[in-house]
Write an enzyme that holds these catalytic residues in place. Sequence first.
Site, mmCIF file in Angstrom:
data_model
loop_
_atom_site.group_PDB
_atom_site.id
_atom_site.type_symbol
_atom_site.label_atom_id
_atom_site.label_comp_id
_atom_site.label_asym_id
_atom_site.label_seq_id
_atom_site.Cartn_x
_atom_site.Cartn_y
_atom_site.Cartn_z
ATOM 1 N N TYR A 1 -36.284 -33.539 82.056
ATOM 2 C CA TYR A 1 -37.288 -34.413 82.832
ATOM 3 C C TYR A 1 -36.811 -35.857 82.080
ATOM 4 C CZ TYR A 1 -41.178 -36.588 84.368
ATOM 5 O OH TYR A 1 -42.201 -37.626 85.016
ATOM 6 N N SER B 1 -40.813 -43.268 83.973
ATOM 7 C CA SER B 1 -41.688 -42.504 83.172
ATOM 8 C C SER B 1 -41.442 -42.990 81.822
ATOM 9 C CB SER B 1 -41.686 -41.022 83.169
ATOM 10 O OG SER B 1 -42.275 -40.495 82.095
#
Length: 305
Positions: A186, A173
Site C-alpha cells: 500500500y 495517503s
Amino acid sequence: MNFFLETLKLIVLLIYYLLESLVFLVVPGRKKNVSGEIVLITGAGSGIGRLLAIKFASLGATVVLWDINQEGLNSTVRLARENGAGRVHSYICDCSKTQDVYRVADQVKKEVGDVSILINNAGIVIGKRFLDSPDSLLEKTIQVNTMAHFWTYKAFLPAMVAANHGHLVCIASCAGFLGISHISDYCASKFAALGFAESIDMEMRALRKTGIKTTIVCPYVINTGMFDGVKAKWPRVLPILDPEYVAERIISAVRQNQEMLFIPRIFYFLYFFRSFLPVKAAVLLLDYFGGMEIMSTFKGRPKKE
C-alpha cells in the site's frame, strides 16, 4: 549577468510564494465554480468516493461514477441524485484492468463528454506483512492504487491539454511519504501515485498548460471501513478521520486549486521534519504517534461491501 538576474528573480519569487502561502493559510482563497464541469470519480461506490460524488453533484457538476461494485454504485447514484442539482452517470469499471479503463473511458467520452475534473480515488489495502501477502494481491494493489492513475490520465488528459482546462486529483495517503509496517504494498503504491501526480503536474507546467491544475491529497486513516479495526494511539492529537470532514476538505482544496493537502494539518509538520531528521529520530517519532503498531488491530472492509 544572467546568473545574477535569475538568482535575484529566484529570491524575490521565493519570498513572494512563501508569503502568499501564509496568507492563504489564514485567509482562504476564492473558490472556483465547478457547476457544469464533468467530474469523474473512481471508487465511487462507497466511502470518500461516494461523499465526493454527492458534494460535487450538489454544486451543479455533472458527476461520472466508476466502481466495480454495482450495488454500491447504485446507492451512490441514488444519493447523488437526491442531494444534487447536476447530472449523474455511473459505469461499472475494473480499474485494475487497462483495457477496461480505456473501454469505459471511451464510453464516457461518447455519452457524457470530456472529463474536466478527474479524481483517482479507487484504492485497496491488504493489511498483511509483506511475506504473508499473496503475489496476486500485491499485484492487485499496484494495479488499482497506481497503474489505474496512468490509464485514466492517458484517457482523459489529452482533452484537458487541448482545452488548457482541467483538474487532476490524486487521492494518495500519508502512507505515500512514510513507510508503515504491514502495508508495504500500500505504501509503495501511494508513494508511486504521489510521485506520478507530481511529475505530471511538472509536465503541465513545462508545457505552459496553466489551466490544468493538480491536487494531491494525503489523508491519515479515514473511518470508512477500508481500514476498519485500526485505532489511534493518541486520538486527541491524531484521531481517525471523519469521512464528511475529509470530503469537505478535498472539495475546498480542489475549488481553491490547492496543490497539496495533508489531513490532519499536523502532517505538514511531520512531512517537513521527515525530510531532514535522522532515521532513528524519525522512527522514534513514528512510534510515538503509534505508527509502528497501527495495523496490529486491522480488520479491513468486509468483502461484500
